[in-house]
Design an enzyme around this catalytic site. Structure first.
Site, PDB file in Angstrom:
ATOM      1  N   GLU A 281       3.880  -7.829   7.595  1.00 39.87           N
ATOM      2  CA  GLU A 281       2.394  -8.993   6.663  1.00 39.87           C
ATOM      3  C   GLU A 281       2.158  -9.709   5.592  1.00 39.87           C
ATOM      4  O   GLU A 281       1.866  -9.316   4.991  1.00 39.87           O
ATOM      5  CB  GLU A 281       1.509  -7.506   6.479  1.00 39.87           C
ATOM      6  CG  GLU A 281       0.804  -7.076   7.405  1.00 39.87           C
ATOM      7  CD  GLU A 281      -0.375  -6.152   7.307  1.00 39.87           C
ATOM      8  OE1 GLU A 281      -1.057  -5.437   6.247  1.00 39.87           O
ATOM      9  OE2 GLU A 281      -1.111  -5.482   8.733  1.00 39.87           O
TER      10      GLU A 281
ATOM     11  N   GLU B 105       0.891  -1.303  14.192  1.00 37.41           N
ATOM     12  CA  GLU B 105      -0.177  -0.530  13.237  1.00 37.41           C
ATOM     13  C   GLU B 105      -1.227  -0.476  13.909  1.00 37.41           C
ATOM     14  O   GLU B 105      -1.302  -1.527  14.311  1.00 37.41           O
ATOM     15  CB  GLU B 105       0.095  -1.413  12.566  1.00 37.41           C
ATOM     16  CG  GLU B 105       1.055  -1.040  11.309  1.00 37.41           C
ATOM     17  CD  GLU B 105       1.605  -1.530   9.823  1.00 37.41           C
ATOM     18  OE1 GLU B 105      -0.287  -1.659   9.366  1.00 37.41           O
ATOM     19  OE2 GLU B 105       2.520  -1.183   8.477  1.00 37.41           O
TER      20      GLU B 105
ATOM     21  N   TYR C 282      -6.435  -3.498  12.591  1.00 40.93           N
ATOM     22  CA  TYR C 282      -7.328  -1.912  11.819  1.00 40.93           C
ATOM     23  C   TYR C 282      -8.554  -2.040  12.209  1.00 40.93           C
ATOM     24  O   TYR C 282      -9.393  -2.402  11.449  1.00 40.93           O
ATOM     25  CB  TYR C 282      -7.190  -1.939  10.477  1.00 40.93           C
ATOM     26  CG  TYR C 282      -5.973  -1.098   9.832  1.00 40.93           C
ATOM     27  CD1 TYR C 282      -5.787  -0.024   9.950  1.00 40.93           C
ATOM     28  CD2 TYR C 282      -4.367  -2.000   9.765  1.00 40.93           C
ATOM     29  CE1 TYR C 282      -4.482   0.605   9.791  1.00 40.93           C
ATOM     30  CE2 TYR C 282      -3.870  -1.330   9.318  1.00 40.93           C
ATOM     31  CZ  TYR C 282      -3.563  -0.085  10.094  1.00 40.93           C
ATOM     32  OH  TYR C 282      -1.881   0.351   9.407  1.00 40.93           O
TER      33      TYR C 282
ATOM     34  N   ASP D 189       0.805  -1.153  -0.205  1.00 38.88           N
ATOM     35  CA  ASP D 189       0.076  -0.197  -0.366  1.00 38.88           C
ATOM     36  C   ASP D 189       0.537   1.187  -0.314  1.00 38.88           C
ATOM     37  O   ASP D 189       0.521   1.621   0.772  1.00 38.88           O
ATOM     38  CB  ASP D 189      -1.460  -0.365   1.216  1.00 38.88           C
ATOM     39  CG  ASP D 189      -1.803   1.553   1.710  1.00 38.88           C
ATOM     40  OD1 ASP D 189      -2.568   1.300   0.649  1.00 38.88           O
ATOM     41  OD2 ASP D 189      -1.735   0.966   2.309  1.00 38.88           O
TER      42      ASP D 189
END
Ligand code: GCB
Length: 624
Positions: free
Chosen positions: A424, A513, A477, A180
């Site tokens: 990840e 994160e 997230y 990303d």
């Protein structure tokens, strides 16, 4: 690999500025090789653009095709060399490229001198013979750079050929990636020429430990060019006094009452740096030759227990950020004003750490971390490893080599406290177990002094790499990529996440994160997604759980992200990722103030710290 510093025996010439540039838009992208553009000045084979170095080439111009160009681009620049570089046979001249993304081939005066794979680590070529062979006092440097990512590059990517001619032009292809951030490309870091004597200090390896109050500095020095030499080493304190000395290519220096290297906000004098001065002398038929190199050294220890991260024997709590090398116009290009702004913001924020998400950062960044006491989790470009084929032997072999290059470059930085081999990956896939076992073991063998991790977003019960890490780094997230808008589920889900991981592995955990997008200036109360209020609310919910679990086994929290950054174009991204607590122009959103309060409170609570915030009590970095 030593950072090129000037010394009494070493000179350096920076090649930053405007280079000649051409993207090879030919169908197969190979015209430059077919026509051998490196053979003569680039302007002779066609039109050129002026391109700044260091910079990404993507955002400098107005041409949409060039912005998204995939394939070979060509850079060229002429450099005038001092006479002694070209005339003195005892001088070694080295060309060093800080970073060329992704694959680079280098010629000097039309002669191939280097090739390098990987966009985030330096490489060099000894060009002495070439520049010392004729009457010329200048040389022409040509660098072809290819940004194409394939299944075995790091990061991996795929080229998708669109063959339906009713929808796409002939030979149409696009670059796909599984990460990303924008795949910026070009010569991203300084390109320099430097000299050493022909017998020279090639590498220094320093590790440190403590015996009561005595600091122990273990050094190992490798020399190239001769086997008959003398080595003297002197350790200077910050005042310039010699506090220890030694001889020979390996040894241990003892520093009674050593000043330790402490992280920012953990000690009133953080980031204490000694200087290790290395003096090499060689007797040659023509007389004696010397080489001098001075390396900053921080004396500190790092250790991991089942629920703590210890620096100098004291528990350290990571309160910091994830960053990117990213900004307007220059893309991923190195820039001093930007770097200083970022460090000033980190100090302002009270951040004591960051992760080099998702690739190694410039060496100058690492140096500043040493100087300011900002602790670093040093990450490889192992991001976007998703496909089965990206776990095969070819990929693994390259990944092992990248870790070698990274450790070789950053091993002496006291700020680096842990290696992260990936971000990840699909670590639940069957080949991931062997892959991460091998990769982590290799990294530990390269550097037994630091813990190793990778950052996961897999489930605690299916992750095949987690058994091998020293610290569990987990990204989540909550209430962003699922349960959209449901802030009320965060606490329960986060507590469950931590408990599952800890129960399974009994290892300390970093929330590596977490965050939410906020378009700066967009407000909505009650909070809705993408508003500044929502971003703050997500953080607040996380903090409630972090405050419980940090008393047990959570050893850190790193916000995603320090600043907004560019990504590929997708329907989820509004000119980039907006999870920054600062905008891409480094202006604070509401969340930055929230985090500032929190980080200073955390630092105060752990009791290390003067109670006021910069610029009042912390020494101005400029005077450090
Ligand atoms: C992640 C990735 C990071 C992304 C972030 C996001 O998990 O590690 O590279 O930018 O999420 O915002 O989606």
């Amino acid at each position: 690999m030593l950072y090129p510093r000037e010394s009494a025996s070493r000179e350096r010439k920076d090649l930053d500025g405007l280079w000649k540039f051409r993207a090879d838009f030919s169908e197969n992208r190979l015209r430059g090789f077919e026509q051998q553009w490196y053979r003569s000045p680039l302007r002779e084979s066609g039109p050129t653009l002026d391109m700044p170095v260091p910079s990404s080439f993507n955002d400098v111009g107005q041409d949409r095709q060039l912005r998204g160009f995939v394939g070979w681009v060509w850079y060229e620049r002429e450099a005038t060399l001092p006479q002694r570089w070209t005339q003195d046979p005892n001088t070694r001249v080295v060309l060093r490229i800080g970073s060329a993304h992704y694959y680079a081939i280098v010629w000097v005066n039309g002669v191939h001198v280097a090739e390098h794979e990987g966009g985030h680590l330096p490489f060099e070529a000894d060009i002495s013979k070439l520049v010392q062979s004729g009457p010329l006092s200048f040389c022409r440097i040509t660098i072809a750079v290819n940004n194409t990512l394939g299944p075995h590059t790091l990061p991996p990517g795929t080229i998708l050929y669109r063959t339906d001619t009713s929808m796409y032009p002939n030979r149409y292809f696009v670059q796909n990636t599984n990460f990303d951030f924008y795949n910026y490309a070009g010569l991203h870091r300084p390109v320099i020429l430097y000299t050493t004597p022909t017998t020279y200090i090639d590498d220094i390896n320093v590790t440190t430990s403590m015996d009561q109050n005595t600091g122990l500095v273990h050094y190992q020095i490798s020399i190239q060019g001769s086997e008959h030499f003398q080595l003297e080493v002197y350790l200077h304190d910050e005042e310039g006094n010699i506090v220890a000395r030694g001889t020979g290519s390996r040894g241990q220096l003892q520093v009674p009452n050593a000043h330790l290297w402490w992280p920012y906000l953990m000690h009133e004098h953080p980031a204490y740096l000694y200087s290790l001065e290395v003096r090499l002398t060689v007797q040659t038929a023509a007389g004696s030759m010397s080489d001098f190199y001075t390396l900053p050294v921080g004396i500190r220890t790092v250790a991991v227990t089942k629920n703590q991260f210890l620096i100098n024997g004291k528990p350290f709590y990571f309160h910091g950020v994830n960053k990117h090398e990213d900004s307007d116009i220059r893309g991923r290009g190195f820039d001093w004003p930007l770097l200083m702004k970022d460090f000033n913001l980190l100090l302002w924020l009270g951040a004591n750490a960051f992760r080099t998400s998702h690739y190694p950062y410039a060496e100058e960044v690492m140096e500043l971390c040493d100087q300011y006491g900002i602790v670093v989790i040093d990450e490889s470009p192992g991001v976007g490893i998703k496909l089965n084929q990206s776990y095969n032997n070819q990929s693994l072999q390259h990944h092992l080599e990248v870790m070698e290059e990274l450790v070789r470059r950053d091993k002496n930085h006291p700020a680096v406290v842990m290696w992260s081999v990936a971000n990840e990956p699909t670590s639940f896939l069957e080949p991931a177990g062997y892959y991460f076992k091998t990769l982590i073991a290799h990294t530990k063998a390269l550097d037994p002094s630091r813990p190793v991790t990778f950052v996961t977003n897999s489930q605690y019960d299916t992750d095949l790499g987690a058994p091998y890490v020293d610290v569990i780094c987990v990204n989540s997230y909550l209430s962003w990529y699922h349960d959209y808008g449901h802030l009320e589920v965060i606490q329960l889900q986060l507590a469950t996440q931590f408990e599952n991981w800890y129960r399974t592995y009994q290892k300390p955990i970093i929330q590596s994160e977490y965050g939410a997008d906020a378009v700066t200036g967009l407000h909505h109360d009650p909070p809705l997604m993408f508003s500044e209020e929502y971003q703050k609310s997500v953080l607040e919910q996380y903090h409630l759980v972090l405050d419980q679990k940090r008393k047990e086994y959570v050893i850190g929290e790193l916000i995603w992200n320090f600043a907004d950054f560019m990504t590929d174009q997708t329907p989820q991204r509004v000119i980039g990722n907006k999870k920054g607590i600062f905008t891409r122009q480094r202006q604070p959103k509401g969340a930055a103030f929230l985090l500032r309060e929190r980080y200073w409170k955390l630092a105060n609570e752990t009791g290390y710290l003067p109670p006021e915030k910069p610029p009042y009590l912390v020494k101005s970095p400029l005077t450090w």
